[in-house]
Design a protein around this motif. Structure first.
Motif, PDB file in Angstrom:
ATOM      1  N   ASP A 139       0.776  -1.073  -0.023  1.00  0.00           N
ATOM      2  CA  ASP A 139       0.059  -0.104  -0.073  1.00  0.00           C
ATOM      3  C   ASP A 139       0.787   1.249  -0.068  1.00  0.00           C
ATOM      4  N   ALA A 140       1.997   1.335   0.739  1.00  0.00           N
ATOM      5  CA  ALA A 140       2.907   2.312   0.772  1.00  0.00           C
ATOM      6  C   ALA A 140       3.341   2.593  -0.589  1.00  0.00           C
ATOM      7  N   VAL A 141       3.741   1.701  -1.354  1.00  0.00           N
ATOM      8  CA  VAL A 141       4.500   1.904  -2.581  1.00  0.00           C
ATOM      9  C   VAL A 141       3.114   2.636  -3.567  1.00  0.00           C
ATOM     10  N   ALA A 142       2.365   2.143  -3.368  1.00  0.00           N
ATOM     11  CA  ALA A 142       1.058   2.456  -4.247  1.00  0.00           C
ATOM     12  C   ALA A 142       0.406   4.130  -3.915  1.00  0.00           C
ATOM     13  N   ASP A 143       0.532   4.358  -2.659  1.00  0.00           N
ATOM     14  CA  ASP A 143       0.174   5.652  -2.308  1.00  0.00           C
ATOM     15  C   ASP A 143       1.378   6.651  -1.938  1.00  0.00           C
ATOM     16  N   ALA A 144       2.461   6.411  -2.503  1.00  0.00           N
ATOM     17  CA  ALA A 144       3.818   7.229  -2.215  1.00  0.00           C
ATOM     18  C   ALA A 144       3.401   8.467  -2.655  1.00  0.00           C
ATOM     19  N   ALA A 145       2.605   9.002  -3.720  1.00  0.00           N
ATOM     20  CA  ALA A 145       2.408  10.250  -4.139  1.00  0.00           C
ATOM     21  C   ALA A 145       1.785  11.066  -2.976  1.00  0.00           C
ATOM     22  N   ASN A 146       1.099  10.322  -1.858  1.00  0.00           N
ATOM     23  CA  ASN A 146       0.690  11.138  -0.804  1.00  0.00           C
ATOM     24  C   ASN A 146       1.458  11.175   0.603  1.00  0.00           C
ATOM     25  N   ALA A 147       2.752  11.044   0.352  1.00  0.00           N
ATOM     26  CA  ALA A 147       3.666  11.082   1.467  1.00  0.00           C
ATOM     27  C   ALA A 147       4.201  12.567   1.568  1.00  0.00           C
ATOM     28  N   PHE A 148       4.581  12.954   2.870  1.00  0.00           N
ATOM     29  CA  PHE A 148       4.927  14.534   3.343  1.00  0.00           C
ATOM     30  C   PHE A 148       5.482  14.335   4.265  1.00  0.00           C
ATOM     31  N   ARG A 149       6.582  15.538   4.502  1.00  0.00           N
ATOM     32  CA  ARG A 149       7.088  15.883   5.793  1.00  0.00           C
ATOM     33  C   ARG A 149       6.504  16.827   6.242  1.00  0.00           C
ATOM     34  N   VAL A 150       6.421  17.072   7.586  1.00  0.00           N
ATOM     35  CA  VAL A 150       5.670  18.175   8.420  1.00  0.00           C
ATOM     36  C   VAL A 150       6.873  19.055   9.062  1.00  0.00           C
ATOM     37  N   MET A 151       6.408  20.549   8.536  1.00  0.00           N
ATOM     38  CA  MET A 151       7.335  21.847   9.036  1.00  0.00           C
ATOM     39  C   MET A 151       6.456  22.535   9.812  1.00  0.00           C
ATOM     40  N   ALA A 152       6.635  23.069  11.119  1.00  0.00           N
ATOM     41  CA  ALA A 152       5.974  23.924  11.505  1.00  0.00           C
ATOM     42  C   ALA A 152       5.993  25.291  11.172  1.00  0.00           C
ATOM     43  N   LEU A 153       4.915  25.988  11.167  1.00  0.00           N
ATOM     44  CA  LEU A 153       5.043  27.481  10.702  1.00  0.00           C
ATOM     45  C   LEU A 153       4.320  28.105  11.677  1.00  0.00           C
ATOM     46  N   ARG A 154       5.205  29.075  12.604  1.00  0.00           N
ATOM     47  CA  ARG A 154       4.759  29.962  13.475  1.00  0.00           C
ATOM     48  C   ARG A 154       5.466  31.230  13.468  1.00  0.00           C
ATOM     49  N   THR A 155       5.305  32.153  12.781  1.00  0.00           N
ATOM     50  CA  THR A 155       6.075  33.473  12.533  1.00  0.00           C
ATOM     51  C   THR A 155       6.400  33.783  13.861  1.00  0.00           C
ATOM     52  N   GLY A 156       7.640  34.159  13.962  1.00  0.00           N
ATOM     53  CA  GLY A 156       8.133  35.135  15.234  1.00  0.00           C
ATOM     54  C   GLY A 156       8.443  34.184  16.313  1.00  0.00           C
ATOM     55  N   SER A 157       8.502  32.883  16.294  1.00  0.00           N
ATOM     56  CA  SER A 157       8.672  31.821  17.153  1.00  0.00           C
ATOM     57  C   SER A 157       9.906  31.010  16.930  1.00  0.00           C
ATOM     58  N   ASN A 158      10.167  30.284  18.364  1.00  0.00           N
ATOM     59  CA  ASN A 158      11.318  29.626  18.232  1.00  0.00           C
ATOM     60  C   ASN A 158      11.184  28.418  17.379  1.00  0.00           C
ATOM     61  N   ILE A 159       9.860  28.026  16.970  1.00  0.00           N
ATOM     62  CA  ILE A 159       9.418  26.600  16.418  1.00  0.00           C
ATOM     63  C   ILE A 159       9.244  26.840  14.677  1.00  0.00           C
ATOM     64  N   HIS A 160       9.411  28.037  14.428  1.00  0.00           N
ATOM     65  CA  HIS A 160       8.991  28.519  12.994  1.00  0.00           C
ATOM     66  C   HIS A 160      10.153  27.764  12.210  1.00  0.00           C
ATOM     67  N   PHE A 161       9.387  26.853  11.233  1.00  0.00           N
ATOM     68  CA  PHE A 161      10.267  26.014  10.188  1.00  0.00           C
ATOM     69  C   PHE A 161      10.968  24.840  10.772  1.00  0.00           C
ATOM     70  N   LEU A 162      10.673  24.679  12.043  1.00  0.00           N
ATOM     71  CA  LEU A 162      11.430  23.422  12.603  1.00  0.00           C
ATOM     72  C   LEU A 162      10.555  22.073  11.972  1.00  0.00           C
ATOM     73  N   PRO A 163      11.301  21.108  11.523  1.00  0.00           N
ATOM     74  CA  PRO A 163      10.548  19.650  11.134  1.00  0.00           C
ATOM     75  C   PRO A 163      10.032  19.008  12.373  1.00  0.00           C
ATOM     76  N   MET A 164       8.982  18.326  12.092  1.00  0.00           N
ATOM     77  CA  MET A 164       8.665  17.327  13.059  1.00  0.00           C
ATOM     78  C   MET A 164       9.261  15.960  12.728  1.00  0.00           C
ATOM     79  N   GLN A 165       9.540  15.432  13.992  1.00  0.00           N
ATOM     80  CA  GLN A 165      10.405  14.179  14.165  1.00  0.00           C
ATOM     81  C   GLN A 165       9.742  13.184  15.105  1.00  0.00           C
ATOM     82  N   ALA A 166       9.731  11.790  14.486  1.00  0.00           N
ATOM     83  CA  ALA A 166       9.308  10.848  15.424  1.00  0.00           C
ATOM     84  C   ALA A 166      10.424  10.193  16.372  1.00  0.00           C
TER      85      ALA A 166
END
Length: 199
Positions: A26-53
């Motif tokens: 299923d993962a191979v078939a749905d690979a077009a729906n894969a994404f990374r998460v990046m936090a957006l919060r202007t003016g904060s310490n978390i702006h542009f940080l990647p989300m990691q597991a």
């Protein structure tokens, strides 16, 4: 021969019990729906940080915690966290790893070869809306409206844990007002499996 039969039947049972939403085919078939998460919060310490597991939870910044058995040839890179669809990790391990939100608000993921989810946790409520240059990922369960990053220390944070944006979340500092709501930007991922498994 009996040992081989036992191992084979155990692996078959694990595969049957594991969630199919992130299995290898299923993962191979749905690979077009894969994404990374990046936090957006202007003016904060978390702006542009990647989300990691890591540690069965999610964090902003740092690196993910991954594992690949020595018997596996060509292990995936394991250097970033990638989500598949809206509620699974993009992993090669049979059975996959699914996402959930606990009643306390923590965003977490199942261990490899396990279907265990904390009692009362939500596995639905996630939504991925693709877009250019990036889309958005959100969570609407438990009355939440997206995600928030909660510091381990309100005065001098050294880490930010990801929670559903819930007024009654149980956060590290004990005060939800210390958390920062953020937009979870869904950055398209065009590679193959991101990791064998996250730990």
């Amino acid at each position: 021969m009996k040992l081989l039969t036992l191992v084979t039947s155990t692996l078959t049972a694990l595969a049957a019990a594991a969630p199919a939403s992130a299995s290898a085919p299923d993962a191979v078939a749905d690979a077009a729906n894969a994404f990374r998460v990046m936090a957006l919060r202007t003016g904060s310490n978390i702006h542009f940080l990647p989300m990691q597991a890591r540690g069965s939870k999610f964090w902003l910044g740092g690196l993910p915690a991954t594992y690949c058995p020595t018997m596996v040839e060509n292990c995936p890179p394991g250097n970033e966290t990638v989500i598949l669809g809206s509620s699974a990790l993009y992993v090669e391990v049979p059975g996959g790893q699914i996402l959930y939100v606990t009643q306390e608000g923590e965003l977490g993921f199942t261990r490899a070869h396990s279907t265990y989810i904390p009692p009362g946790a939500a596995i639905g409520g996630f939504e991925h809306v693709p877009g250019e240059p990036y889309g958005q990922w959100s969570f609407k369960g438990f009355g939440a409206d997206g995600f928030m990053a909660c510091p381990d220390n309100a005065e001098n944070p050294s880490s930010w844990q990801v929670f559903a944006a819930m007024d009654n979340a149980t956060v590290p500092t004990g005060n939800v007002n210390d958390c920062l709501g953020f937009t979870a930007a869904a950055v398209p991922y065009n590679g193959s499996f991101a990791a064998w498994q996250y730990i």
